[in-house]
Design a protein around this motif. Structure first.
Motif, PDB file in Angstrom:
ATOM      1  N   GLN A  72       3.558 -11.954  -6.359  1.00 60.18           N
ATOM      2  CA  GLN A  72       4.360 -11.148  -7.282  1.00 60.18           C
ATOM      3  C   GLN A  72       3.502 -10.227  -8.145  1.00 60.18           C
ATOM      4  N   TYR A  73       2.288 -10.689  -8.500  1.00 56.29           N
ATOM      5  CA  TYR A  73       1.419  -9.873  -9.338  1.00 56.29           C
ATOM      6  C   TYR A  73       0.978  -8.612  -8.600  1.00 56.29           C
ATOM      7  N   ILE A  74       0.801  -8.736  -7.284  1.00 58.89           N
ATOM      8  CA  ILE A  74       0.457  -7.554  -6.473  1.00 58.89           C
ATOM      9  C   ILE A  74       1.636  -6.592  -6.454  1.00 58.89           C
ATOM     10  N   TYR A  75       2.862  -7.153  -6.333  1.00 56.74           N
ATOM     11  CA  TYR A  75       4.055  -6.306  -6.352  1.00 56.74           C
ATOM     12  C   TYR A  75       4.162  -5.542  -7.669  1.00 56.74           C
ATOM     13  N   ALA A  76       3.888  -6.246  -8.783  1.00 59.17           N
ATOM     14  CA  ALA A  76       3.970  -5.610 -10.101  1.00 59.17           C
ATOM     15  C   ALA A  76       2.958  -4.471 -10.218  1.00 59.17           C
ATOM     16  N   LEU A  77       1.735  -4.715  -9.726  1.00 57.52           N
ATOM     17  CA  LEU A  77       0.693  -3.687  -9.779  1.00 57.52           C
ATOM     18  C   LEU A  77       1.053  -2.496  -8.896  1.00 57.52           C
ATOM     19  N   LEU A  78       1.575  -2.778  -7.691  1.00 56.28           N
ATOM     20  CA  LEU A  78       1.975  -1.700  -6.782  1.00 56.28           C
ATOM     21  C   LEU A  78       3.129  -0.900  -7.363  1.00 56.28           C
ATOM     22  N   PHE A  79       4.028  -1.593  -8.071  1.00 57.46           N
ATOM     23  CA  PHE A  79       5.157  -0.893  -8.685  1.00 57.46           C
ATOM     24  C   PHE A  79       4.666   0.103  -9.730  1.00 57.46           C
ATOM     25  N   MET A  80       3.689  -0.328 -10.543  1.00 59.67           N
ATOM     26  CA  MET A  80       3.147   0.576 -11.565  1.00 59.67           C
ATOM     27  C   MET A  80       2.388   1.735 -10.925  1.00 59.67           C
ATOM     28  N   THR A 121      10.791 -15.003 -13.140  1.00 62.10           N
ATOM     29  CA  THR A 121      10.029 -13.985 -12.421  1.00 62.10           C
ATOM     30  C   THR A 121       9.948 -12.695 -13.236  1.00 62.10           C
ATOM     31  N   LEU A 122      11.082 -12.312 -13.839  1.00 66.72           N
ATOM     32  CA  LEU A 122      11.105 -11.101 -14.661  1.00 66.72           C
ATOM     33  C   LEU A 122      10.150 -11.214 -15.842  1.00 66.72           C
TER      34      LEU A 122
END
Length: 233
Positions: free
Chosen positions: A190-198, A127-128
């Protein structure tokens, strides 16, 4: 001399690495069957056991040395990025300070190490890796796009060296493909989470950088950490 050394490095290192990778893969396919390659935990070790069994131990040792070297350079790169970001006012001023004895960006290195340590807490390497690949290629694409924009918006800007524009366009296209392909082929939340994190970085950027919100207690913390780490602007 970046105007000479960086283009020279790119023109020699990238073709050399590409050639070595190509030759290594040809050697794998020559010695091993496709089934052996797929089933092998470490293809290089399997190849070495078949071709040079008496010194097969050299392969894992070389891989370990290579990984150590890559991590070493990555640590300095991450520290430098944090250091430059702090100099631009995007991170706390402490991160742009240097150790008074060794002139090393100790706070930037410590900051990068803390962030990296937080990310590995879940211990889910796959995942990382997916998060990292998605985020890095998105940033690379945006960086190359900014190069194109600046070339047209600021044509007379002083540049140590110029990148051939078709290369920048090609990198944007490759980055776009590597960002969108995983989402199209295997859409995951997870890709949405990554985008939201940025995008979450805006929650810090807007009040503290854009609107320059400042608290007095931050100066006291900075002063204390300066003394503790023995760092100075």
């Amino acid at each position: 001399n970046p105007s000479r050394n960086i283009p020279l490095t790119v023109m020699t290192a990238i073709p050399a690495v590409t050639l070595f990778y190509l030759l290594v893969n040809i050697s794998y396919l020559t010695v091993l069957t496709p089934k052996e390659i797929v089933s092998s935990v470490a293809v290089a070790v399997t190849w070495a056991d078949r071709v040079i069994p008496s010194v097969a131990w050299v392969i894992p040792l070389s891989v370990a040395a290579s990984i150590f070297g890559a991590l070493n350079s990555s640590m300095f790169t991450l520290g430098r990025l944090s250091y430059a970001g702090s100099q631009s006012g995007h991170l706390p001023v402490l991160i742009s300070m240097l150790n008074v004895h060794y002139w090393t960006p100790a706070p930037a290195m410590i900051f990068s190490t803390i962030i990296a340590s937080i990310f590995i807490i879940p211990a889910d390497l796959i995942t990382l890796t997916n998060y990292f690949g998605f985020s890095v290629w998105l940033m690379i694409g945006l960086t190359c796009a900014s190069l194109i924009v600046l070339r047209y918006r600021e044509p007379n800007l002083q540049r140590p060296y110029k990148v051939f524009l078709p290369v920048a366009f090609a990198m944007v296209a490759v980055s776009l493909f590597l960002v969108l392909a995983p989402i199209v082929w295997s859409p995951k939340v997870q890709y949405i989470y990554a985008l939201l994190f940025m995008l979450g970085g805006l929650l810090v950027y807007l009040p503290f950088v854009h609107f320059k919100l400042h608290f007095d207690f931050v100066d006291k913390i900075t002063c204390y950490l300066q003394l503790l780490l023995e760092v100075s602007p």
